[in-house]
Enzyme design. Structure first.
Site, PDB file in Angstrom:
ATOM      1  N   ASP A 196      -5.998  -7.202   4.263  1.00  0.00           N
ATOM      2  CA  ASP A 196      -7.145  -6.624   3.558  1.00  0.00           C
ATOM      3  C   ASP A 196      -8.013  -7.744   2.995  1.00  0.00           C
ATOM      4  O   ASP A 196      -9.232  -7.768   3.176  1.00  0.00           O
ATOM      5  CB  ASP A 196      -6.639  -5.713   2.425  1.00  0.00           C
ATOM      6  CG  ASP A 196      -7.789  -5.107   1.637  1.00  0.00           C
ATOM      7  OD1 ASP A 196      -8.763  -4.657   2.276  1.00  0.00           O
ATOM      8  OD2 ASP A 196      -7.715  -5.088   0.389  1.00  0.00           O
ATOM      9  N   ASP A 226     -11.808  -9.449   4.609  1.00  0.00           N
ATOM     10  CA  ASP A 226     -13.088  -9.517   3.880  1.00  0.00           C
ATOM     11  C   ASP A 226     -13.627 -10.942   3.890  1.00  0.00           C
ATOM     12  O   ASP A 226     -14.824 -11.174   4.060  1.00  0.00           O
ATOM     13  CB  ASP A 226     -12.918  -9.070   2.418  1.00  0.00           C
ATOM     14  CG  ASP A 226     -13.226  -7.594   2.222  1.00  0.00           C
ATOM     15  OD1 ASP A 226     -13.068  -6.824   3.191  1.00  0.00           O
ATOM     16  OD2 ASP A 226     -13.628  -7.199   1.103  1.00  0.00           O
ATOM     17  N   LYS A 265       3.861 -15.292   3.110  1.00  0.00           N
ATOM     18  CA  LYS A 265       4.100 -16.060   1.886  1.00  0.00           C
ATOM     19  C   LYS A 265       5.607 -16.285   1.818  1.00  0.00           C
ATOM     20  O   LYS A 265       6.299 -15.886   0.875  1.00  0.00           O
ATOM     21  CB  LYS A 265       3.546 -15.275   0.682  1.00  0.00           C
ATOM     22  CG  LYS A 265       3.568 -16.031  -0.622  1.00  0.00           C
ATOM     23  CD  LYS A 265       2.540 -17.161  -0.682  1.00  0.00           C
ATOM     24  CE  LYS A 265       2.669 -17.920  -1.998  1.00  0.00           C
ATOM     25  NZ  LYS A 265       1.853 -19.172  -2.001  1.00  0.00           N
ATOM     26  N   ASP A 309      -2.112 -18.487   1.303  1.00  0.00           N
ATOM     27  CA  ASP A 309      -3.079 -19.238   0.487  1.00  0.00           C
ATOM     28  C   ASP A 309      -3.740 -20.338   1.317  1.00  0.00           C
ATOM     29  O   ASP A 309      -4.951 -20.563   1.240  1.00  0.00           O
ATOM     30  CB  ASP A 309      -2.435 -19.785  -0.798  1.00  0.00           C
ATOM     31  CG  ASP A 309      -1.073 -20.454  -0.577  1.00  0.00           C
ATOM     32  OD1 ASP A 309      -0.551 -20.386   0.556  1.00  0.00           O
ATOM     33  OD2 ASP A 309      -0.540 -21.032  -1.538  1.00  0.00           O
ATOM     34  N   TYR A 332       0.819  -1.211   0.000  1.00  0.00           N
ATOM     35  CA  TYR A 332       0.000   0.000   0.000  1.00  0.00           C
ATOM     36  C   TYR A 332       0.857   1.268   0.000  1.00  0.00           C
ATOM     37  O   TYR A 332       0.407   2.305  -0.447  1.00  0.00           O
ATOM     38  CB  TYR A 332      -0.906   0.034   1.237  1.00  0.00           C
ATOM     39  CG  TYR A 332      -2.173  -0.758   1.089  1.00  0.00           C
ATOM     40  CD1 TYR A 332      -2.134  -2.143   0.944  1.00  0.00           C
ATOM     41  CD2 TYR A 332      -3.416  -0.134   1.116  1.00  0.00           C
ATOM     42  CE1 TYR A 332      -3.293  -2.871   0.829  1.00  0.00           C
ATOM     43  CE2 TYR A 332      -4.582  -0.861   1.002  1.00  0.00           C
ATOM     44  CZ  TYR A 332      -4.520  -2.225   0.859  1.00  0.00           C
ATOM     45  OH  TYR A 332      -5.681  -2.947   0.740  1.00  0.00           O
TER      46      TYR A 332
END
Ligand code: IPM
Ligand code: MG
Length: 360
Positions: free
Chosen positions: A251, A255, A195, A227, A146
């Site tokens: 983020d 959700d 990751k 993942d 970001y």
């Protein structure tokens, strides 16, 4: 206590849901003998319309001068709103990112829990919903993709876009310390999500988390690849207590976590710096498709106001009262459209605010 709250209602459903949260805060103040003074500020699309920019220095200064910030949501329909014809750094979201950075709000807490009464609204299989879940997603909020350098340029005649994901050890350490501190007050488990099989930034993340973990012998911790975490969230969400992760992964995972609580309209959030100051906003967006129709679910914003009371004002009893009022109205069968199920009472956004306030 006398407290000053900066209020950013924002765009879309923002004004509707924040109005209900203020109703609940006012009722709480009345019951517990406090007074809250509000300073209403513009940010996002409404600030572009009024001032030509999504965030003014004046808004930043006024936000800093308050004891906490309560926010709704910002932004519009990215396909149709004129705000999205502007260059990226003039769009509504740029205002939010700049505000987070200016206030140093590096720790984003997103609690995702399944209320017993909302098991029917949970899209997971009944046997998974039956087990319930209660997790705190700790998202790093002022670093990573970001805020890294980005550019779009032509390289050998080919248009090429670059975003960079950078973290330094201090940025990782301070959010990891927060996550372990919070785990100590919960079920004492941290799942750090990265990751590390691909990214250097994730390998550093792991190393620092392991260092921090040494100071918390009572907290068990594990590393999980992002993942796999996305998969585990729908397979067995009950396994999670504190989920610690970087900005972009947080983020996306928040959700996903919100959806399994029944609706994104249920997920509160607190963004904190290293003082008591914080910005509190629902995790969901501005939902332009239902804006102005008095249909939105104000619960995420009301629960964000409860977090404001707890984290910025040390008003635990008051925060408990707000959370209990939310639980009570759900138990009594009140539902906005997004969490409606058969046999329940469908209410509008403002009616939901009324019944929650009445239960304080
Ligand atoms: C969120 C939102 C923001 C983010 C957007 C509006 C920039 O999706 O708070 O999760 O990506 O952080
Ligand atoms: Mg998001």
């Amino acid at each position: 206590m006398n407290k000053k709250i900066a209020v950013i209602k924002g765009d879309g459903i923002g004004p509707e849901v924040v109005t209900e949260a203020m109703k609940v805060l006012d009722k709480t103040a009345e019951k517990f003998g406090h007074s809250f003074e509000y300073d209403q500020l513009l940010m996002g699309g409404c600030s572009i319309d009024a001032n030509g920019v999504p965030l003014t220095d004046e808004t930043i200064e006024k936000a800093k001068a308050a004891d906490a910030v309560l926010m709704g949501s910002i932004g519009g329909n990215t396909a149709t709103s004129p705000w999205y014809k502007l260059p990226a750094d003039k769009r509504p979201e740029a205002g939010l990112l700049k505000l987070r950075k200016s206030l140093n709000l590096f720790a984003n807490l997103r609690p995702a829990l399944l209320y017993g009464e909302l098991k029917d609204a949970c899209p997971l299989k009944a046997e998974i919903a039956e087990r319930g879940f209660d997790m705190m997603i700790m998202r790093e909020l002022t670093g990573g993709l970001y805020f890294g350098a980005r550019k779009t340029e032509e390289v050998d005649g080919i248009v090429t876009a670059t975003d960079t994901l950078t973290y330094n050890e201090n940025e990782i350490r301070r959010i990891a310390v927060r996550a372990f501190d919070i785990a100590m007050k919960r079920r004492k488990k941290v799942t750090s999500v990265d990751k590390a099989n691909v990214l250097d930034s994730s390998r550093l993340w792991r190393k620092i988390v392991e260092e921090v973990a040494k100071d918390y012998p009572e907290v068990s911790y594990e590393h999980m690849l992002v993942d796999n975490c996305a998969m585990q969230l729908v397979k067995d969400p009950a396994q999670f207590d504190v989920v610690l992760t970087e900005n972009m992964f947080g983020d996306i995972l928040s959700d996903e976590a919100s959806m399994i609580t029944g609706s994104i309209g249920m997920l509160a959030s607190a963004s904190l710096n290293d003082t008591k100051f914080g910005l509190y906003e629902p995790s969901g967006g501005s939902a332009p498709d239902i804006a102005g129709q008095n249909k939105a679910n104000p619960i995420a914003t009301i629960l964000s106001a409860a977090m404001l009371l707890r984290y910025s004002f040390d008003m635990d009893k008051e925060a408990d009262a707000v959370e209990a009022a939310v639980a009570k109205v759900l138990k009594d069968g009140y539902r906005t459209g997004d969490i409606m199920s058969e046999g329940m009472k469908l209410v509008s956004c403002s009616e939901m605010g009324d019944v929650i306030a009445a239960n304080i």
